[in-house]
Structure formats: C-alpha cells, structure tokens
Design a protein around this motif. Structure first.
Motif, PDB file in Angstrom:
ATOM      1  N   ARG A  93       0.864  -1.187   0.000  1.00 24.48           N
ATOM      2  CA  ARG A  93       0.000   0.000   0.000  1.00 24.48           C
ATOM      3  C   ARG A  93       0.889   1.221   0.000  1.00 24.48           C
ATOM      4  O   ARG A  93       1.755   1.377   0.858  1.00 24.48           O
ATOM      5  N   GLY A  94       0.679   2.090  -0.976  1.00 21.34           N
ATOM      6  CA  GLY A  94       1.493   3.296  -1.064  1.00 21.34           C
ATOM      7  C   GLY A  94       1.105   4.321  -0.017  1.00 21.34           C
ATOM      8  O   GLY A  94       0.233   4.079   0.828  1.00 21.34           O
ATOM      9  N   PRO A  95       1.741   5.491  -0.046  1.00 25.74           N
ATOM     10  CA  PRO A  95       1.417   6.554   0.920  1.00 25.74           C
ATOM     11  C   PRO A  95      -0.069   6.914   0.889  1.00 25.74           C
ATOM     12  O   PRO A  95      -0.720   6.837  -0.153  1.00 25.74           O
ATOM     13  N   ILE A  96      -0.570   7.287   2.047  1.00 23.42           N
ATOM     14  CA  ILE A  96      -1.983   7.669   2.148  1.00 23.42           C
ATOM     15  C   ILE A  96      -2.106   9.133   1.727  1.00 23.42           C
ATOM     16  O   ILE A  96      -1.823  10.052   2.502  1.00 23.42           O
ATOM     17  N   VAL A  97      -2.510   9.299   0.482  1.00 23.13           N
ATOM     18  CA  VAL A  97      -2.618  10.642  -0.109  1.00 23.13           C
ATOM     19  C   VAL A  97      -3.981  10.749  -0.789  1.00 23.13           C
ATOM     20  O   VAL A  97      -4.871   9.922  -0.571  1.00 23.13           O
ATOM     21  N   SER A 119      -6.901  10.338  -3.462  1.00 17.40           N
ATOM     22  CA  SER A 119      -7.267   9.123  -4.192  1.00 17.40           C
ATOM     23  C   SER A 119      -6.616   9.066  -5.578  1.00 17.40           C
ATOM     24  O   SER A 119      -6.203   7.999  -6.030  1.00 17.40           O
ATOM     25  N   GLU A 120      -6.498  10.240  -6.235  1.00 18.83           N
ATOM     26  CA  GLU A 120      -5.924  10.276  -7.581  1.00 18.83           C
ATOM     27  C   GLU A 120      -4.439   9.903  -7.590  1.00 18.83           C
ATOM     28  O   GLU A 120      -3.897   9.486  -8.609  1.00 18.83           O
ATOM     29  N   GLN A 121      -3.778  10.049  -6.460  1.00 19.60           N
ATOM     30  CA  GLN A 121      -2.331   9.819  -6.384  1.00 19.60           C
ATOM     31  C   GLN A 121      -1.958   8.555  -5.603  1.00 19.60           C
ATOM     32  O   GLN A 121      -0.779   8.243  -5.466  1.00 19.60           O
ATOM     33  N   HIS A 122      -2.946   7.851  -5.132  1.00 21.68           N
ATOM     34  CA  HIS A 122      -2.674   6.661  -4.320  1.00 21.68           C
ATOM     35  C   HIS A 122      -2.516   5.429  -5.207  1.00 21.68           C
ATOM     36  O   HIS A 122      -3.228   5.255  -6.201  1.00 21.68           O
ATOM     37  N   GLY A 167      -5.910   4.662  -6.618  1.00 22.49           N
ATOM     38  CA  GLY A 167      -6.989   5.053  -5.711  1.00 22.49           C
ATOM     39  C   GLY A 167      -7.263   4.015  -4.650  1.00 22.49           C
ATOM     40  O   GLY A 167      -6.522   3.040  -4.481  1.00 22.49           O
ATOM     41  N   TYR A 168      -8.379   4.203  -3.953  1.00 24.00           N
ATOM     42  CA  TYR A 168      -8.736   3.328  -2.834  1.00 24.00           C
ATOM     43  C   TYR A 168      -9.880   2.377  -3.165  1.00 24.00           C
ATOM     44  O   TYR A 168     -10.276   1.563  -2.334  1.00 24.00           O
ATOM     45  N   ILE A 172       1.723   7.056 -12.980  1.00 22.95           N
ATOM     46  CA  ILE A 172       0.319   7.326 -13.300  1.00 22.95           C
ATOM     47  C   ILE A 172      -0.395   7.907 -12.091  1.00 22.95           C
ATOM     48  O   ILE A 172      -1.203   8.846 -12.188  1.00 22.95           O
ATOM     49  N   ALA A 173      -0.088   7.373 -10.903  1.00 24.40           N
ATOM     50  CA  ALA A 173      -0.728   7.868  -9.689  1.00 24.40           C
ATOM     51  C   ALA A 173      -0.293   9.298  -9.387  1.00 24.40           C
ATOM     52  O   ALA A 173      -1.055  10.069  -8.766  1.00 24.40           O
ATOM     53  N   ASP A 174       0.908   9.680  -9.813  1.00 23.62           N
ATOM     54  CA  ASP A 174       1.400  11.042  -9.551  1.00 23.62           C
ATOM     55  C   ASP A 174       0.841  12.077 -10.518  1.00 23.62           C
ATOM     56  O   ASP A 174       0.976  13.282 -10.301  1.00 23.62           O
TER      57      ASP A 174
END
Length: 202
Positions: A66-70, A72-75, A94-95, A199-201
């Motif tokens: 699980r990546g950083p909790i940021v 939704s568009e960047q997770h 996203g989540y 893509i998340a960034d």
C-alpha cells in the motif's frame, strides 16, 4: 605410624576422589535435566510456516504494498501473487481498486518449490509476536508491506512491515530479500511498478 592405618597422603587422595565423584554426578544430573527440557518442548509453528514447510496444491504466497496515504488520484497499491500454476502482478490506483495494469504468467511446481525454499531462508513467516497493533493507517507517508501465505482463497497467515523508520511490524524476516524474490518472479515487474507510481502522480 601404626600398621593398617591410612597415611595423611592417602586420606587426602581419598577426599579428592570423593569430591571428584560428587562433582561428576552433579554435572551429569544438570546436563540430563536441561537436555530433557530442550527435547520435550515442541516448537510451535504458525499456520503459514506449516504450509511453507508442507505446501499443498492450494498453497500460494502474496506480497501486497500500500502506497502513501494521499489523495485518491495519487494513491497506488501493488499485489504480487505466486502459486504452483501462476504468477501475477496487479497495480491499482486510488482506494476503490481501479486497475492500472495486470500481468499473469504460468508457473511450475518445481519453480514454486524453489521459491518457497528461498522465502523460508529469508524468514518469510518469522513473526515478531511483541507487535499487536493493527497496521491500518500506519506509515501514512510511506509503504505498508504485507507478506501472506494463502490456503486456497483463505489467508493462513499475514505479517506486515513498513518503509517508515522505527515503525516495526509483525514481520521479523529479511524484507529486502523477500521483496526482491517476489519482484524477480515476474519479468518487468519493476517497470510495471514504476509505471503505476507515475500514473498515480499525474
């Protein structure tokens, strides 16, 4: 000196012999006691370790990140699952489980057996039992990494660690080795992971 009476030297030697016999008896009794204690107590293995030692055709292993909790568009999150018959990697945005990319490859029993042996050597199911907290929300600025053994569709055992310094999890093995073992099972896995992060960034 009267005939038949022990000399002073003889008495000293007799005392030394008796002391030596007593010490030998004490050492023997001590070794026997501790030897019995070590052999009578069986080592208790968790369910995941048992499946690693004696896998079935339903056994699989999984690494989830699980990546950083940021926002939704960047997770992002990553799941790599390996079984006797298949190897797969899926990345999400996203989540809500929006799939960015997925790749599935066949596997063989021999390859899977070697992977399990390597994971065992890296301490895949070694557990830090002193950690009891729930990992949800932990290491919000970094990664939550979970290592799991599956028995069919059910989780036999799941351990976790983080990329955050000083945040220990239940996983007590060598995380760098284990992560590399999973990524090396799928060609281009690192490129797939980097694409998901980019893509998340966006």
């Amino acid at each position: 000196m009267r005939r038949g009476q022990p000399t002073r030297l003889g008495s000293v030697l007799l005392i030394i012999a008796i002391v030596a016999i007593v010490l030998s008896a004490v050492l023997w009794a001590t070794r026997t006691l501790f030897s019995n204690d070590s052999t009578d107590e069986p080592v208790e293995l968790n369910a995941g370790q048992q499946l690693l030692n004696e896998p079935t055709d339903q056994t699989a292993v999984r690494m989830s990140v699980r990546g950083p909790i940021v926002a939704s568009e960047q997770h992002y999150s990553i799941v790599i699952t390996i079984s006797q018959s298949s190897r797969s990697i899926t990345t999400y945005r996203g989540y809500e489980g929006e799939i960015i990319e997925t790749k599935t490859l066949p596997n063989t029993a021999a390859a899977f057996s070697d992977l399990l042996a390597a994971l065992n050597r890296a301490g895949y199911m070694e557990e830090n039992a002193s950690i009891t907290q729930d990992p949800e929300g932990i290491c919000a600025v970094g990664q939550l990494i979970q290592f799991e053994v599956l028995d069919g569709d059910k989780s036999a055992k799941k351990l976790w660690t983080t990329s955050c310094a000083k945040l220990e999890g239940t996983f007590a093995g060598r995380d760098i080795n284990v992560e590399a073992l999973f990524q090396n099972q799928i060609p281009e896995s690192r490129a797939i992971i980097q694409r998901a992060k980019k893509i998340a960034d966006q």
